[in-house]
Design a protein around this motif. Sequence first.
Motif, PDB file in Angstrom:
ATOM      1  N   THR A 143     -13.484  22.048   2.132  1.00 24.42           N
ATOM      2  CA  THR A 143     -14.569  21.177   2.601  1.00 24.42           C
ATOM      3  C   THR A 143     -14.836  20.010   1.659  1.00 24.42           C
ATOM      4  O   THR A 143     -15.547  19.076   2.022  1.00 24.42           O
ATOM      5  N   ALA A 144     -14.266  20.075   0.445  1.00 21.21           N
ATOM      6  CA  ALA A 144     -14.451  18.975  -0.510  1.00 21.21           C
ATOM      7  C   ALA A 144     -13.437  17.862  -0.308  1.00 21.21           C
ATOM      8  O   ALA A 144     -13.452  16.885  -1.063  1.00 21.21           O
ATOM      9  N   PHE A 145     -12.551  17.970   0.682  1.00 20.58           N
ATOM     10  CA  PHE A 145     -11.529  16.957   0.915  1.00 20.58           C
ATOM     11  C   PHE A 145     -11.924  16.076   2.100  1.00 20.58           C
ATOM     12  O   PHE A 145     -12.587  16.523   3.042  1.00 20.58           O
ATOM     13  N   ARG A 146     -11.486  14.833   2.009  1.00 18.60           N
ATOM     14  CA  ARG A 146     -11.722  13.858   3.067  1.00 18.60           C
ATOM     15  C   ARG A 146     -10.384  13.485   3.702  1.00 18.60           C
ATOM     16  O   ARG A 146      -9.350  13.462   3.038  1.00 18.60           O
ATOM     17  N   ILE A 147     -10.420  13.193   5.019  1.00 14.27           N
ATOM     18  CA  ILE A 147      -9.197  12.977   5.790  1.00 14.27           C
ATOM     19  C   ILE A 147      -9.269  11.618   6.470  1.00 14.27           C
ATOM     20  O   ILE A 147     -10.310  11.213   6.994  1.00 14.27           O
ATOM     21  N   LYS A 148      -8.137  10.924   6.453  1.00 14.94           N
ATOM     22  CA  LYS A 148      -7.999   9.696   7.221  1.00 14.94           C
ATOM     23  C   LYS A 148      -6.594   9.651   7.813  1.00 14.94           C
ATOM     24  O   LYS A 148      -5.630  10.136   7.226  1.00 14.94           O
ATOM     25  N   THR A 149      -6.514   9.078   8.991  1.00 15.52           N
ATOM     26  CA  THR A 149      -5.250   9.033   9.722  1.00 15.52           C
ATOM     27  C   THR A 149      -4.365   7.922   9.168  1.00 15.52           C
ATOM     28  O   THR A 149      -4.828   6.829   8.850  1.00 15.52           O
ATOM     29  N   SER A 150      -3.073   8.222   9.070  1.00 14.46           N
ATOM     30  CA  SER A 150      -2.125   7.229   8.591  1.00 14.46           C
ATOM     31  C   SER A 150      -1.880   6.171   9.651  1.00 14.46           C
ATOM     32  O   SER A 150      -1.852   6.469  10.859  1.00 14.46           O
ATOM     33  N   GLN A 151      -1.700   4.947   9.226  1.00 13.33           N
ATOM     34  CA  GLN A 151      -1.459   3.863  10.164  1.00 13.33           C
ATOM     35  C   GLN A 151      -0.033   3.863  10.694  1.00 13.33           C
ATOM     36  O   GLN A 151       0.228   3.324  11.768  1.00 13.33           O
ATOM     37  N   ASP A 152       0.883   4.469   9.973  1.00 10.58           N
ATOM     38  CA  ASP A 152       2.285   4.491  10.404  1.00 10.58           C
ATOM     39  C   ASP A 152       2.514   5.480  11.535  1.00 10.58           C
ATOM     40  O   ASP A 152       3.224   5.184  12.497  1.00 10.58           O
ATOM     41  N   ASN A 153       1.915   6.661  11.414  1.00 11.26           N
ATOM     42  CA  ASN A 153       2.144   7.729  12.389  1.00 11.26           C
ATOM     43  C   ASN A 153       0.825   8.441  12.639  1.00 11.26           C
ATOM     44  O   ASN A 153       0.178   8.893  11.690  1.00 11.26           O
ATOM     45  N   PRO A 154       0.400   8.586  13.902  1.00  9.50           N
ATOM     46  CA  PRO A 154      -0.888   9.248  14.151  1.00  9.50           C
ATOM     47  C   PRO A 154      -0.871  10.738  13.825  1.00  9.50           C
ATOM     48  O   PRO A 154      -1.931  11.345  13.701  1.00  9.50           O
ATOM     49  N   ASN A 155       0.323  11.318  13.685  1.00 11.27           N
ATOM     50  CA  ASN A 155       0.416  12.733  13.327  1.00 11.27           C
ATOM     51  C   ASN A 155       0.387  12.964  11.826  1.00 11.27           C
ATOM     52  O   ASN A 155       0.397  14.115  11.391  1.00 11.27           O
ATOM     53  N   ASN A 156       0.369  11.899  11.040  1.00 13.23           N
ATOM     54  CA  ASN A 156       0.294  12.006   9.585  1.00 13.23           C
ATOM     55  C   ASN A 156      -1.144  11.752   9.136  1.00 13.23           C
ATOM     56  O   ASN A 156      -1.801  10.814   9.598  1.00 13.23           O
ATOM     57  N   TYR A 157      -1.601  12.572   8.219  1.00 16.04           N
ATOM     58  CA  TYR A 157      -2.966  12.461   7.710  1.00 16.04           C
ATOM     59  C   TYR A 157      -2.908  12.383   6.186  1.00 16.04           C
ATOM     60  O   TYR A 157      -2.079  13.041   5.539  1.00 16.04           O
ATOM     61  N   LEU A 158      -3.795  11.584   5.621  1.00 13.52           N
ATOM     62  CA  LEU A 158      -3.930  11.430   4.170  1.00 13.52           C
ATOM     63  C   LEU A 158      -5.179  12.187   3.737  1.00 13.52           C
ATOM     64  O   LEU A 158      -6.299  11.860   4.156  1.00 13.52           O
ATOM     65  N   VAL A 159      -4.985  13.194   2.894  1.00 11.29           N
ATOM     66  CA  VAL A 159      -6.071  14.077   2.465  1.00 11.29           C
ATOM     67  C   VAL A 159      -6.292  13.857   0.980  1.00 11.29           C
ATOM     68  O   VAL A 159      -5.350  13.924   0.181  1.00 11.29           O
ATOM     69  N   HIS A 160      -7.559  13.589   0.585  1.00 11.70           N
ATOM     70  CA  HIS A 160      -7.883  13.372  -0.822  1.00 11.70           C
ATOM     71  C   HIS A 160      -9.228  14.027  -1.131  1.00 11.70           C
ATOM     72  O   HIS A 160     -10.072  14.218  -0.239  1.00 11.70           O
ATOM     73  N   HIS A 161      -9.427  14.350  -2.410  1.00 12.80           N
ATOM     74  CA  HIS A 161     -10.667  14.969  -2.854  1.00 12.80           C
ATOM     75  C   HIS A 161     -11.739  13.905  -2.993  1.00 12.80           C
ATOM     76  O   HIS A 161     -11.471  12.775  -3.400  1.00 12.80           O
ATOM     77  N   HIS A 179       6.353  27.528  -0.861  1.00 15.31           N
ATOM     78  CA  HIS A 179       6.497  28.214  -2.139  1.00 15.31           C
ATOM     79  C   HIS A 179       5.870  29.613  -2.129  1.00 15.31           C
ATOM     80  O   HIS A 179       6.417  30.539  -2.715  1.00 15.31           O
ATOM     81  N   THR A 180       4.721  29.774  -1.469  1.00 13.84           N
ATOM     82  CA  THR A 180       4.000  31.048  -1.508  1.00 13.84           C
ATOM     83  C   THR A 180       3.839  31.697  -0.145  1.00 13.84           C
ATOM     84  O   THR A 180       3.565  32.892  -0.071  1.00 13.84           O
ATOM     85  N   GLY A 181       3.948  30.945   0.942  1.00 15.21           N
ATOM     86  CA  GLY A 181       3.727  31.511   2.264  1.00 15.21           C
ATOM     87  C   GLY A 181       2.288  31.464   2.719  1.00 15.21           C
ATOM     88  O   GLY A 181       1.967  32.009   3.785  1.00 15.21           O
ATOM     89  N   LEU A 182       1.395  30.829   1.950  1.00 17.57           N
ATOM     90  CA  LEU A 182      -0.011  30.669   2.315  1.00 17.57           C
ATOM     91  C   LEU A 182      -0.363  29.192   2.345  1.00 17.57           C
ATOM     92  O   LEU A 182       0.198  28.391   1.588  1.00 17.57           O
ATOM     93  N   PHE A 183      -1.332  28.831   3.192  1.00 17.13           N
ATOM     94  CA  PHE A 183      -1.686  27.430   3.383  1.00 17.13           C
ATOM     95  C   PHE A 183      -2.477  26.893   2.190  1.00 17.13           C
ATOM     96  O   PHE A 183      -3.219  27.622   1.525  1.00 17.13           O
ATOM     97  N   CYS A 184      -2.316  25.612   1.962  1.00 19.11           N
ATOM     98  CA  CYS A 184      -3.037  24.930   0.886  1.00 19.11           C
ATOM     99  C   CYS A 184      -4.363  24.392   1.418  1.00 19.11           C
ATOM    100  O   CYS A 184      -4.669  24.470   2.614  1.00 19.11           O
ATOM    101  N   HIS A 185      -5.159  23.807   0.510  1.00 19.71           N
ATOM    102  CA  HIS A 185      -6.450  23.243   0.902  1.00 19.71           C
ATOM    103  C   HIS A 185      -6.280  22.087   1.881  1.00 19.71           C
ATOM    104  O   HIS A 185      -7.102  21.917   2.793  1.00 19.71           O
ATOM    105  N   HIS A 186      -5.211  21.315   1.719  1.00 12.30           N
ATOM    106  CA  HIS A 186      -5.036  20.114   2.530  1.00 12.30           C
ATOM    107  C   HIS A 186      -4.738  20.459   3.979  1.00 12.30           C
ATOM    108  O   HIS A 186      -5.302  19.860   4.905  1.00 12.30           O
TER     109      HIS A 186
END
Length: 400
Positions: A109-127, A161-168
């Motif tokens: 919940t501490a991350f913010r998301i914005k859609t990439s301009q190149d591809n609508p299926n790509n998202y940029l996630v940052h803290h 690497h681990t088989g579990l999802f990351c925060h992003h």
Amino acid sequence: MINLWAERKLWISAYWKEVFCARMTSTQRSESMNFVLKRGFVTERDNLHIFAKQVNNCVQARHEAENAEANASTGTRKTVTRYGFEAQVMDKYTRAVYSVFRERQYHSTAFRIKTSQDNPNNYLVHHYNQSKEFAWSRHEFRVLADEAEGRYECECKLWEHTGLFCHHVIAVFEHLRLDEIPSKYILQRYTKDAVTNPDFNRRDYRTTTEDGTSIEYRRTILYSEAVKIINKGCSSEAKFQIALSAFRDANSRLDNEDAELENNEDAEMENNEQSSNQDNTARETGSQNDIPQAENNDPYADIQPPLVAITKGSKTTDAARKNGKCKPPVPARLEPELDEYGRPKGTRICGTCNKIDGHNSRTCKARQLAKKLLETHEKVYGPTASSGNIKVRIRNLLAR
């Protein structure tokens, strides 16, 4: 330095992101407790007395965490949110893995998301802010989320690497209001059905077959032969087909053998039922006819049970042996006291009250009561030389 740089792919962890390790590294076991102690309790500037105090606090915190985990394991689990993917992972994952997922969901919940301009299926996630918990708090992670194809990938490669999802990725799940995660991303090793049809199960307590042969011996022989066939069958396509057909043929023949055994058992049960019915019919017919019964010619009618063996040190005399007298029977073991749920309170016999009530002679209430009675007697009559005899009498009285 040049040699280390040439072998950087062997010791720099950044090159291992795509290598699946199931959340296990080479030094994590030896460094796990040191990491816990250094992260939240002590620093390199602390004195020795502060270090000892913080170690006790660390142990207490670990005990509290274990108690909380034990309490959580006995209760029912509830999702934090109403998202469909969280209900799915709660139903699939074990309690420990789901706890890791829920903690990462909380931090996502501490991350913010914005859609990439190149591809609508790509998202940029940052803290959203600088934090010690995330080393790359200002870095924008590129996440691919294609709901049509069911693809969800992050450039941090934590799932690979681990088989579990990351925060992003979890943050993207919440952003898309995802109802269900594709099954290919939920590994069976982390689910409740991880031990379904295992090759070897520790709960299988059968160690021998019906003919007395060791199961482990047969398993070892079959496993070694199967490994030989597998190694030979992997060398070429023709050998692979031969080995595969042999395994399938053997599997079908074993299934047929099991079916024949079941049919034989059913036929044997039917024959036993028919023979028992015939015997009952013969008895009924014989009782209806007034045929005199022959005398009992049972050869075992005069056989008597053997005498109890007289062990060494017995006081039984020869005369008692001739008269058929034997040693008195061994007294039966005392039955334990039961609690309100019908479960036995213990297994050991108290030496004071001679009962099985979940206590010993040191914590026996009868002994404590005898001690109080003896103290009362000494207060009234004073200590005497026969206090030991009085103590024995009180104990015998309470034992009755």
